[in-house]
Scaffold this motif. Structure first.
Motif, PDB file in Angstrom:
ATOM      1  N   ILE A 357       0.832  -1.211   0.000  1.00 51.26           N
ATOM      2  CA  ILE A 357       0.000   0.000   0.000  1.00 51.26           C
ATOM      3  C   ILE A 357       0.866   1.261   0.000  1.00 51.26           C
ATOM      4  CG2 ILE A 357      -1.656   1.322   1.382  1.00 51.26           C
ATOM      5  CD1 ILE A 357      -2.915  -1.314   2.214  1.00 51.26           C
ATOM      6  N   ARG A 358       2.001   1.220   0.666  1.00 45.43           N
ATOM      7  CA  ARG A 358       2.839   2.413   0.788  1.00 45.43           C
ATOM      8  C   ARG A 358       3.265   2.952  -0.574  1.00 45.43           C
ATOM      9  NH1 ARG A 358       8.119   3.710   0.755  1.00 45.43           N
ATOM     10  NH2 ARG A 358       8.775   5.492   2.031  1.00 45.43           N
ATOM     11  N   LYS A 363       0.916   9.158   1.788  1.00 41.85           N
ATOM     12  CA  LYS A 363       0.355   9.923   2.904  1.00 41.85           C
ATOM     13  C   LYS A 363      -0.350   9.007   3.898  1.00 41.85           C
ATOM     14  CE  LYS A 363      -0.418  14.077   0.093  1.00 41.85           C
ATOM     15  NZ  LYS A 363      -1.468  14.942  -0.526  1.00 41.85           N
ATOM     16  N   PHE A 364      -1.157   8.100   3.354  1.00 43.83           N
ATOM     17  CA  PHE A 364      -1.869   7.151   4.203  1.00 43.83           C
ATOM     18  C   PHE A 364      -0.887   6.306   5.006  1.00 43.83           C
ATOM     19  CE2 PHE A 364      -3.572   2.810   4.709  1.00 43.83           C
ATOM     20  CZ  PHE A 364      -4.653   3.078   5.529  1.00 43.83           C
ATOM     21  N   ALA A 365       0.150   5.795   4.336  1.00 41.89           N
ATOM     22  CA  ALA A 365       1.134   4.945   5.009  1.00 41.89           C
ATOM     23  C   ALA A 365       1.893   5.727   6.084  1.00 41.89           C
ATOM     24  CB  ALA A 365       2.117   4.374   3.986  1.00 41.89           C
ATOM     25  N   MET A 424       1.542  -2.636   4.692  1.00 43.01           N
ATOM     26  CA  MET A 424       1.974  -1.454   3.957  1.00 43.01           C
ATOM     27  C   MET A 424       3.133  -1.712   3.003  1.00 43.01           C
ATOM     28  SD  MET A 424       0.043   1.142   4.913  1.00 43.01           S
ATOM     29  CE  MET A 424      -1.316  -0.042   4.960  1.00 43.01           C
ATOM     30  N   LEU A 425       4.008  -2.653   3.351  1.00 44.60           N
ATOM     31  CA  LEU A 425       5.224  -2.853   2.566  1.00 44.60           C
ATOM     32  C   LEU A 425       5.097  -4.106   1.700  1.00 44.60           C
ATOM     33  CD1 LEU A 425       7.806  -1.967   5.360  1.00 44.60           C
ATOM     34  CD2 LEU A 425       6.648  -0.427   3.756  1.00 44.60           C
ATOM     35  N   GLY A 426       6.204  -4.589   1.183  1.00 43.99           N
ATOM     36  CA  GLY A 426       6.190  -5.783   0.344  1.00 43.99           C
ATOM     37  C   GLY A 426       5.898  -5.456  -1.099  1.00 43.99           C
ATOM     38  N   GLU A 427       5.532  -6.499  -1.849  1.00 40.23           N
ATOM     39  CA  GLU A 427       5.269  -6.328  -3.276  1.00 40.23           C
ATOM     40  C   GLU A 427       4.023  -5.479  -3.490  1.00 40.23           C
ATOM     41  OE1 GLU A 427       5.033 -10.021  -5.274  1.00 40.23           O
ATOM     42  OE2 GLU A 427       6.968 -10.753  -4.537  1.00 40.23           O
TER      43      GLU A 427
END
Length: 477
Positions: A357-358, A363-365, A424-427
């Protein structure tokens, strides 16, 4: 002015919101919530300048029951939490399209009315009425607008209702007994009672059962996770941000001063149960695959630490517990709002279905990261002030308690940061995730600003609550 104006505004606002119809319900509810917060700030200013904001009149002639509201620093702090979070909770509801908006927003305002009344009531029966009234709106909010199938919602909310209502009956029995002894349920009359050790023991246990379920403490917590996950986000915020604080506040206001010697006798055992809840909640959190359930169990761990501060029977413990009540209310509302934003975008609370998602919504992240760090009590955040003060109070009572309770810092950092990585992270996910809207950004920004402001400058709150807490401690001693 007396403080009843805030209650009248919330109650009248609930009625007006319902009769205004679905088109204007959310706007009117927001307007009423902001007005109630402004009036609370005005009441705070009057209180700090020495004004008497109490309200007292005979309500029932026989038995003699008063409609009695009292204001001190502690009750004002909890009223500020209630009316301060209310506009944010209502505004957060704007991101979700509810059917029959006039009903849900009027129920939200009515629930706020009942919770505010609980924090202000100075007569035992009036307090009990407000305490029980708060159950009615959340029952319908979770049942009619919740997540999952109707059968799942019925089972979750019925268990919650039976648990909390059943526990409250023990508190009602305690009040009936106290009325027979004092001839009144005014709080000052109850404080002045000369009770035997046996009487205090039984009264302590009756109050404890009601409050342990509401907070909740283990092993009375089994209603919590399902209720939080099945309620809509707006209901979960009310439950976690404000309603559970009713139990914690009541320990300070009603249980400990009335049952002083029993509180001292049971202190080591209740501290053990509270700290066990810190560890148990953290372990359960590590196993969760659903984001809302993860946040629910992390809340269980946090409130266990708050309860430990209360039952430490020290001024530092009281201060830290109240500070943590306020900070937990802010942060947990923010975190549940984040989970709702994700659900609105991707229609899932399952952590394994998230990720990346980041890269789409920086901004959200960023907002989410700040709330995660606040939740694990990063220095400069509001949670750090309360958590550090509670651990200091436990250290003064028993260093072993402080060491075990302190593991919440390590465990909390582990499960919250791991959750952040997975969501938030990852692929990069192939599904599109839009960044925060103006309304979403406004809610999150207000929470983040308050978290940092009071993390860096908690003095106004400490000065507000300390005289009231010292009076309670003097009553216990």
């Amino acid at each position: 002015m007396n403080i009843s104006i805030v209650l009248i505004l919330l109650l009248a606002g609930a009625a007006f919101t319902f009769f205004a119809g679905n088109k204007f319900a959310s706007k009117i509810a927001l307007l009423v919530s902001v007005a109630s917060f402004v009036f609370t700030l005005y009441a705070l200013n009057l209180y700090l300048n020495g004004a008497d904001l109490s309200c007292k009149s005979i309500w029932i002639q026989n038995p003699k029951i008063y409609f009695s509201l009292a204001v001190d620093g502690l009750s004002l702090a909890m009223l500020l939490l209630t009316t301060g979070l209310l506009p944010l909770i209502i505004l957060s509801g704007w991101v979700t399209k509810f059917e029959n908006e006039k009903a849900i927003y009027s129920l939200v305002l009515f629930m706020a009315f009942a919770m505010a009344g609980t924090f202000l009531a100075a007569d035992g029966l009036l307090y009990y009425v407000f305490w029980e009234l708060a159950l009615i709106p959340i029952y319908f909010i979770a049942l009619l607008w919740g997540n999952g199938s109707l059968e799942e919602r019925k089972n979750a909310i019925l268990k919650f209702f039976i648990y909390t209502f059943g526990g409250s009956l023990f508190m009602l029995v305690a009040f009936v007994y106290l009325y027979q002894k004092a001839g009144s349920l005014e709080i000052e009359s109850l404080y002045a009672l000369a009770l035997t050790e046996t009487e205090k023991t039984w009264l302590f246990l009756a109050f404890f059962l009601a409050y342990a379920i509401k907070i909740p403490l283990i092993p009375f917590h089994t209603w919590q996770a399902n209720t939080y996950s099945k309620a809509p986000a707006i209901g979960t915020m009310l439950l976690s941000g404000i309603m559970l604080k009713m139990g914690l506040y009541s320990v300070l206001r009603w249980q400990l001063p009335i049952t002083d010697t029993a509180a001292k006798e049971f202190m080591p055992y209740i501290l053990g149960v509270s700290i066990a809840g810190v560890i148990y909640g953290a372990v359960l959190t590590l196993r969760q695959k659903n984001l809302k359930k993860l946040l629910a169990y992390s809340s269980l761990s946090h409130v266990g630490l708050i309860a430990a501060g209360l039952y430490s029977l020290t001024i530092e413990g009281f201060q830290g517990a109240v500070l943590q009540m306020l900070s937990h209310g802010l942060v947990i509302v923010g975190l549940f709002f984040v989970s709702e934003i994700i659900f609105n975008r991707w229609n899932t609370y399952t952590i394994s279905e998230m990720g990346g998602i980041r890269s789409q919504a920086t901004k959200f992240a960023s907002f989410f990261m700040i709330l995660v760090l606040a939740s694990v009590a990063m220095p400069t955040t509001f949670n750090f002030v309360g958590e550090f003060t509670i651990l200091y109070s436990l250290y003064n009572v028993n260093i072993g308690f402080a060491i075990v309770a302190g593991t919440t810092i390590i465990l909390g950092a582990f499960y919250m940061l791991r959750m952040y990585q997975q969501t938030m992270l990852g692929e990069t996910n192939t599904k599109v995730f839009a960044d925060v809207t103006i309304v979403e950004g406004l809610v999150l920004l207000v929470i983040v600003v308050l978290v940092f402001f009071f993390g860096l400058y908690p003095k106004p709150i400490i000065e507000l609550i300390t005289p009231s807490l010292q009076n309670i401690l003097n009553q216990i001693n």
